[in-house]
Each structure stands twice: as structure tokens, then as C-alpha cells.
Design a protein around this motif. Structure first.
Motif, mmCIF file in Angstrom:
data_model
loop_
_atom_site.group_PDB
_atom_site.id
_atom_site.type_symbol
_atom_site.label_atom_id
_atom_site.label_comp_id
_atom_site.label_asym_id
_atom_site.label_seq_id
_atom_site.Cartn_x
_atom_site.Cartn_y
_atom_site.Cartn_z
ATOM 1 N N GLU A 1 102.712 -14.034 68.196
ATOM 2 C CA GLU A 1 104.078 -13.918 67.648
ATOM 3 C C GLU A 1 104.883 -15.188 67.867
ATOM 4 O OE1 GLU A 1 102.816 -12.117 70.155
ATOM 5 O OE2 GLU A 1 104.323 -11.598 71.657
ATOM 6 N N ASP A 2 104.563 -15.921 68.943
ATOM 7 C CA ASP A 2 105.262 -17.188 69.179
ATOM 8 C C ASP A 2 104.809 -18.239 68.169
ATOM 9 O OD1 ASP A 2 106.563 -16.001 71.298
ATOM 10 O OD2 ASP A 2 105.088 -16.675 72.766
ATOM 11 N N VAL A 3 103.555 -18.151 67.772
ATOM 12 C CA VAL A 3 103.052 -19.060 66.738
ATOM 13 C C VAL A 3 103.762 -18.766 65.412
ATOM 14 C CG1 VAL A 3 100.991 -19.786 65.481
ATOM 15 C CG2 VAL A 3 100.842 -19.268 67.925
ATOM 16 N N VAL A 4 103.924 -17.483 65.097
ATOM 17 C CA VAL A 4 104.653 -17.115 63.868
ATOM 18 C C VAL A 4 106.070 -17.698 63.915
ATOM 19 C CG1 VAL A 4 105.609 -15.205 62.516
ATOM 20 C CG2 VAL A 4 103.322 -14.999 63.504
ATOM 21 N N THR A 5 106.720 -17.572 65.069
ATOM 22 C CA THR A 5 108.090 -18.076 65.204
ATOM 23 C C THR A 5 108.151 -19.593 64.999
ATOM 24 O OG1 THR A 5 108.691 -16.298 66.708
ATOM 25 C CG2 THR A 5 110.058 -18.274 66.794
ATOM 26 N N LEU A 6 107.202 -20.310 65.591
ATOM 27 C CA LEU A 6 107.240 -21.772 65.479
ATOM 28 C C LEU A 6 106.947 -22.223 64.051
ATOM 29 C CD1 LEU A 6 105.588 -22.733 68.870
ATOM 30 C CD2 LEU A 6 107.940 -23.156 68.167
ATOM 31 N N VAL A 7 106.000 -21.574 63.395
ATOM 32 C CA VAL A 7 105.706 -21.922 61.993
ATOM 33 C C VAL A 7 106.928 -21.601 61.132
ATOM 34 C CG1 VAL A 7 104.295 -21.352 59.977
ATOM 35 C CG2 VAL A 7 103.217 -21.641 62.216
ATOM 36 N N THR A 8 107.521 -20.451 61.380
ATOM 37 C CA THR A 8 108.709 -20.033 60.629
ATOM 38 C C THR A 8 109.834 -21.047 60.803
ATOM 39 O OG1 THR A 8 108.139 -17.706 60.750
ATOM 40 C CG2 THR A 8 110.476 -18.207 60.498
ATOM 41 N N ASN A 9 110.030 -21.477 62.026
ATOM 42 C CA ASN A 9 111.072 -22.465 62.300
ATOM 43 C C ASN A 9 110.783 -23.784 61.574
ATOM 44 O OD1 ASN A 9 111.900 -24.852 64.493
ATOM 45 N ND2 ASN A 9 113.465 -23.309 64.139
ATOM 46 N N GLU A 10 109.533 -24.186 61.582
ATOM 47 C CA GLU A 10 109.172 -25.433 60.894
ATOM 48 C C GLU A 10 109.425 -25.311 59.390
ATOM 49 O OE1 GLU A 10 108.344 -28.177 62.381
ATOM 50 O OE2 GLU A 10 107.725 -29.403 60.671
ATOM 51 N N MET A 11 109.102 -24.148 58.830
ATOM 52 C CA MET A 11 109.340 -23.937 57.393
ATOM 53 C C MET A 11 110.846 -23.919 57.109
ATOM 54 S SD MET A 11 106.396 -23.718 55.925
ATOM 55 C CE MET A 11 106.071 -25.036 57.061
ATOM 56 N N ASP A 12 111.619 -23.304 58.003
ATOM 57 C CA ASP A 12 113.081 -23.297 57.842
ATOM 58 C C ASP A 12 113.603 -24.730 57.824
ATOM 59 O OD1 ASP A 12 113.085 -20.528 57.873
ATOM 60 O OD2 ASP A 12 113.864 -20.346 59.918
#
Ligand SMILES: C[S@@+](CC[C@H](N)C(=O)[O-])C[C@H]1O[C@@H](n2cnc3c(N)ncnc32)[C@H](O)[C@@H]1O
Length: 202
Positions: A185-196
Motif C-alpha cells: 500500500e505504501d508503494v501504491v501511495t508513492l506511485v500515486t504521489n508521483e503521478m499527481d
């Protein structure tokens, strides 16, 4: 569109688990519940351009994949509510109808099958295999631009070699979010943040 596939090597594909002991009885569906939250929700609501695939490879009804998009209702931030939603979804027989995804409720669909069915559904997406030894995300110019991206992430057991080979054969790129092995879930958050940060529709 951002697409996340969370592989669940032993995650229950049936509703036969206890909500009061989710990690111990569901093959770690708690990981999937947290990934749903990280991918679909922000502080004040639901994102608009995200799809999550939960690839469930454990138990008698496996393999089975749940697809959730941002039109789904009752996506709450707490793990228990998400686990309840998953349990009700897995009790559905919608996917008995035949190949491909079949709607269960608004924004939630079920399919028989695993990563192959995800790859077919996201046929036009650029593929990224998340692993610690991949190319550092911040240096990945291939993340920019238009179109869909599918990020494939393992569970507590990682991504098996057969799946890795299948993804690489389809042109997947190895992507790292940093030097430390993190929870899914932390990986999802970091990828999401990078996409944002890159201005990808959210
Ligand atoms: C808890 S980790 C898996 C650890 C497992 N023991 C292994 O050896 O693969 C869960 C998943 O998150 C992803 N992941 C964890 N850390 C990462 C990182 N630093 N960069 C990219 N992906 C990562 C990988 O897809 C991994 O399969």
C-alpha cells in the motif's frame, strides 16, 4: 488512467474469511483493502481516473480478479469497511457468466482468472513491474505522457517468477520507488504521489 494490479498469492478468492481476523483467515486481504484506499481515495473523496485490480490466487474459487473503479459506491477509508465490501463482492456469482469481467455493482466487477485477465482488460496500458531493483521512478521518463499505465505490485510474498516473465515478455518496465522494500500500500501511495506531481489525471 492509472491502473494498479495487486497480486495476492494466497489471498482468498472466496468470502470464507473472518472480518475480525482478516490477516489470519483471508490470505492477507488486509493488504488489498489498504491498497484500495491508497489507490482510490484522497483526503476529501474519491479520485476520478483510477482502476484497481485485486488478483486473488488463494482458496477454492481461485483464480479470481476483482476490478474496482472510481464509480464504485461506499468506498470507505477504513480497512474493515473495505473488507466487508470485498466479502460481499466475493460472495457474488457474477463471474459464473463466462469469460471476462462481469459487473457486480456500480464500479465493481468480477472475473475468473488472474493476471492474464488484467492484461487483457488493460491491453493498451504501458506496463510497469514494481520491484526494489527496478529503475528509480524519479528517472523514468516513460511515466510521462498520455494514456493508461498499469502498475503491477506484489503482496507480502512478492511477485512470482512466472508472472514476472510474462510481464517482461509483454514489455513491462521494472520500476522502483526507492531502495527500501516497502509494504504494497505504501508503494501504491508513492506511485500515486508521483503521478499527481506529473499532472497525470487523478
Ligand atoms: C512487501 S513487498 C514484497 C516483499 C517480498 N518479501 C519480496 O521479496 O518480494 C510487496 C511488493 O511491493 C513492491 N515493492 C516493495 N518495495 C518496493 C520498492 N522499493 N520499489 C518498487 N516496488 C516495491 C513489490 O512489487 C513487492 O512485491
Amino acid at each position: 488512467m492509472r491502473r494498479f494490479a495487486i497480486l495476492g498469492s494466497i489471498a482468498s478468492a472466496s468470502p470464507d474469511f473472518r472480518l475480525d481476523d482478516l490477516p489470519g483467515t483471508s490470505g492477507r486481504l488486509d493488504i488489498h483493502a489498504r491498497c484500495i484506499r491508497a489507490a482510490l481515495l484522497y483526503a476529501h473523496g474519491m479520485r476520478t481516473d483510477v482502476v484497481v485490480y485485486l488478483v486473488l490466487l488463494g482458496g477454492p474459487r481461485a483464480p479470481r480478479t476483482v476490478r474496482i473503479d472510481t464509480t464504485a459506491k461506499f468506498i470507505r477509508p477504513d480497512e474493515r469497511a473495505l473488507a466487508t465490501l470485498l466479502q460481499k463482492t466475493l460472495a457474488s456469482t457474477a463471474d459464473d457468466a463466462g469469460p471476462g469481467f462481469h459487473p457486480h455493482k456500480d464500479g465493481i466487477a468480477l472475473a475468473r482468472g488472474g493476471i492474464d485477465i488484467v492484461l487483457a482488460d488493460a491491453a493498451n496500458a504501458r506496463l510497469f513491474l514494481l520491484e526494489e531493483s527496478g529503475l528509480e521512478m524519479r528517472h523514468h521518463t516513460t511515466l510521462d505522457g498520455e494514456g493508461d499505465r498499469l502498475f503491477v505490485i506484489g503482496d507480502h510474498l512478492g511477485i512470482d517468477e512466472v508472472t514476472q516473465s510474462a510481464l517482461l515478455a509483454r514489455g513491462a518496465q521494472r520500476l522502483s520507488v526507492g531502495p527500501v522494500s516497502l509494504h504494497a500500500e505504501d508503494v501504491v501511495t508513492l506511485v500515486t504521489n508521483e503521478m499527481d506531481r506529473r499532472g497525470v489525471p487523478r
